[in-house]
Each structure stands twice: as structure tokens, then as C-alpha cells.
Design an enzyme around this catalytic site. Structure first.
Site, PDB file in Angstrom:
ATOM      1  CE1 TYR A  40      -3.193   2.991   0.812  1.00 29.49           C
ATOM      2  CE2 TYR A  40      -2.018   3.224   2.891  1.00 29.49           C
ATOM      3  CZ  TYR A  40      -2.934   3.701   1.975  1.00 29.49           C
ATOM      4  OH  TYR A  40      -3.579   4.892   2.196  1.00 29.49           O
ATOM      5  CG  ASP A  55      -1.430  13.341   5.190  1.00 28.51           C
ATOM      6  OD1 ASP A  55      -1.562  13.969   4.120  1.00 28.51           O
ATOM      7  OD2 ASP A  55      -2.107  12.334   5.470  1.00 28.51           O
ATOM      8  CG  ASP A  82      -3.935   8.365   0.323  1.00 26.67           C
ATOM      9  OD1 ASP A  82      -4.906   8.877  -0.257  1.00 26.67           O
ATOM     10  OD2 ASP A  82      -3.553   8.711   1.460  1.00 26.67           O
ATOM     11  CG  ASP A  84      -4.117  12.638  -1.014  1.00 27.50           C
ATOM     12  OD1 ASP A  84      -4.100  12.115   0.117  1.00 27.50           O
ATOM     13  OD2 ASP A  84      -3.085  12.951  -1.620  1.00 27.50           O
ATOM     14  CG  HIS A 109      -7.682   5.071  -0.216  1.00 24.77           C
ATOM     15  ND1 HIS A 109      -7.679   6.362   0.276  1.00 24.77           N
ATOM     16  CD2 HIS A 109      -6.599   4.469   0.334  1.00 24.77           C
ATOM     17  CE1 HIS A 109      -6.654   6.531   1.082  1.00 24.77           C
ATOM     18  NE2 HIS A 109      -5.961   5.401   1.124  1.00 24.77           N
ATOM     19  CD  GLU A 111      -8.724  11.809   1.786  1.00 26.55           C
ATOM     20  OE1 GLU A 111      -8.500  12.785   2.521  1.00 26.55           O
ATOM     21  OE2 GLU A 111      -7.954  10.841   1.691  1.00 26.55           O
ATOM     22  CB  CYS A 119      -3.580  12.836   8.761  1.00 26.86           C
ATOM     23  SG  CYS A 119      -3.711  11.315   9.722  1.00 26.86           S
ATOM     24  NE  ARG A 154      -9.660   8.882   4.458  1.00 27.15           N
ATOM     25  CZ  ARG A 154      -8.468   9.337   4.798  1.00 27.15           C
ATOM     26  NH1 ARG A 154      -7.379   8.748   4.351  1.00 27.15           N
ATOM     27  NH2 ARG A 154      -8.360  10.406   5.575  1.00 27.15           N
ATOM     28  CD  GLU A 184      -8.814   7.142   8.483  1.00 30.52           C
ATOM     29  OE1 GLU A 184      -8.951   6.065   9.089  1.00 30.52           O
ATOM     30  OE2 GLU A 184      -7.751   7.524   7.958  1.00 30.52           O
ATOM     31  CG  ASN A 208      -5.827   3.694   8.415  1.00 31.03           C
ATOM     32  OD1 ASN A 208      -4.774   3.094   8.243  1.00 31.03           O
ATOM     33  ND2 ASN A 208      -5.894   5.018   8.466  1.00 31.03           N
TER      34      ASN A 208
END
Length: 295
Positions: A40, A55, A82, A84, A109, A111, A119, A154, A184, A208
Site C-alpha cells: 500500500y 500530511d 492513496d 487523497d 482510494h 476520500e 490526515c 473512503r 476512516e 486502517n
């Protein structure tokens, strides 16, 4: 077998899939050699390794894709990443998926945070309207040329609107075409189980595990019992590497030598084995010329 197909098969098997987080070609190689069946690419770890800060949405899509490409080229196992927020509106999301797919990535993924994102375990996150995220997911699935490319949705709504809102978004995102759902920053076993008992019946689930975050630490077998299909360990390796660098650099500056930390370093032969020096040397010799025969 295509990496996308392999990734889907790993998600669909009965056993939970642990996904070790990497951030460059070397960390991906280490994860694969440790036995990882997938790697990942952690957005948090890549972000910090690129600009040295937190982040908080500073990394660009092109920086992320280039790092993903180097990881894909370094390993034989599937790499998923990721992405974002998709880096903009639905058209940006489509370009993001196209770029990751061309880089050889098995899935991403995306989000539902507002931009600039941060984050999901930091304070101060917020989410876009559900309809906006649905359009992004439709754009993502339309953009892929390989139907096995995995689109993971996500939601960060647990932090801003509560668990019920996150579950409602999960149903909506599944209807919009998401292959896997990632809720998340869940706060307890009860919340993890509730997500699995509700929207988990619609799509596979990803959890996660980030140390020090809002979700308590559970073992992979526990997540399997809860009803999850994939477990991320996104920044564990990055934090281990950063701590090792701190300790080793301080030792050198304090004592003037690395003698005191030699037991914490790869040996010369271990480094060469990790980086595949013998194979490179063999290829060099295959194409070497005898200078005595020149002229």
C-alpha cells in the site's frame, strides 16, 4: 495474471488481507521480501517524505503518481495507493485514475474530505456533500480502462457528522460504484462491528491501523472476525525508519562513530542482497566486452 485481478482476488478471499504501507521503491521491496502479498502506498508517508512536513494536503497528484510508478516497478506484488481527494473535481478524479492506472497501480482510494485535506486522524477534517463524492466515484469508475482496477471509497464523515452519517455515505458510495468501502477513524470495536453489520453487506471493507490514531489497535485476526477484508498499516514502516534515522544520526554525532549501532544496520551483504546486486552484476557481465578484442 494482471496485478488488478490479483488484488481483487486477495480482497475477495475469506482471510483478511494485511497491507503494509510503503512510500518509495525500497520500502516496497522490503515489504514484499517480508512476505507482503500487496503493498500500500501511504499518502501520509509519501507526503512527509516528499516535503518533510505533516500530511495536510501539500503533495500533488503528479508527485504521488511518480512515487507510485517507482514502487510498482520495484516489486511483483500488486501496489494500491492513496489518491487523497482525487485532486479536484470529477474531471480531476478521472485524470488521477487514468494516471495511476498507466503507472501500473492495482487500485486507489479516494476520500470525501474537503480540500485541502489532512490526515483523517488529525483534528479539523471536513467532508464535501455526499452528492459531490458520488460524482467523483462515478468519474473514477468511468475513467478506468481495466474493469479490475479497484476503486475504494473512503469517508471521513465519522469525525464530522457521526457514525450514522458515515454508514449512510457508505451505502451511497457503494451505489455509486465503489468496489470497497473505507470508513476512516472509527473509535471502537462496537463501531467497527456496526459498519461491518450494515454497509459491510454491500461491499468489502477496509480498515486502517495507524498507531496513535483514533482507532484502537486490533490484530488482523480480530478484524477478520469483525468482518473486514483489508487492513492497512500505512505509516508503521515509515515511523520505524524515521526513528532509526534519529537514533543512528544522533549516535554518530554524539560519539563520532557508528560502532555503537552496527547491530541495528544491514550488513554489507544484506544490503547487497536486498538491492539485488548479484542480478545486476550478472546482467553487466552478460553485456560486457573484452577490450583486448577491440580494434
Amino acid at each position: 495474471m494482471k496485478s488488478t485481478t490479483r488484488f481483487r482476488q486477495l480482497i475477495e478471499r475469506p482471510e483478511v488481507l494485511p497491507a503494509l504501507g510503503g512510500y518509495d521503491a525500497l520500502s516496497a521491496t522490503v515489504a514484499e521480501q517480508a512476505g507482503g502479498e500487496v503493498v500500500y502506498m501511504s499518502g501520509s508517508s509519501v507526503s512527509t517524505s516528499v516535503h518533510g512536513g505533516p500530511d495536510v494536503g501539500l503533495t500533488t497528484m503528479t508527485e504521488m503518481v511518480e512515487r507510485a510508478r517507482s514502487m510498482v516497478e520495484a516489486v511483483d506484488v500488486p501496489v494500491f495507493c492513496d489518491a487523497d481527494t482525487g485532486y479536484g473535481n470529477p474531471l480531476n478524479v478521472a485524470r488521477t485514475v487514468e494516471s495511476y492506472e498507466r503507472a501500473g497501480v492495482a487500485g486507489v482510494h479516494i476520500e470525501d474530505q474537503t480540500f485541502p485535506k489532512r490526515c483523517g486522524h488529525f483534528e479539523g477534517t471536513d467532508v464535501v456533500p455526499v452528492e459531490e463524492m458520488e460524482q467523483k466515484l462515478r468519474a473514477a469508475t468511468d475513467a478506468r480502462t481495466d474493469d479490475d482496477f479497484v476503486v475504494i471509497a473512503r469517508t471521513d464523515a465519522r469525525a464530522t457528522a457521526g457514525l450514522d452519517a458515515a454508514i449512510e455515505r457508505g451505502y451511497a458510495y457503494a451505489d455509486a460504484g465503489a468496489d470497497v468501502l473505507f470508513v476512516e477513524a472509527l473509535r471502537s470495536e462496537a463501531e467497527l462491528r456496526r459498519v461491518a453489520e450494515t454497509v459491510g453487506g454491500e461491499v468489502p471493507l477496509l480498515a486502517n491501523m495507524t498507531e496513535g490514531g483514533k482507532t484502537p489497535l486490533y490484530a488482523a485476526e480480530e478484524f477478520e472476525a469483525f468482518g473486514y477484508d483489508v487492513v492497512l498499516y500505512p505509516a508503521t514502516g515509515f515511523k520505524a525508519a524515521a526513528k532509526a534515522l534519529q537514533d543512528v544520526y544522533r549516535e554518530i554525532l554524539t560519539t563520532g562513530t557508528q560502532e555503537g549501532v552496527m547491530d541495528r544496520l544491514l550488513s554489507w551483504s544484506e544490503r547487497n542482497e536486498l538491492t539485488g546486486l548479484d542480478a545486476v552484476t550478472e546482467r553487466e557481465q552478460r553485456y560486457a566486452t573484452d577490450d583486448s578484442d577491440a580494434a
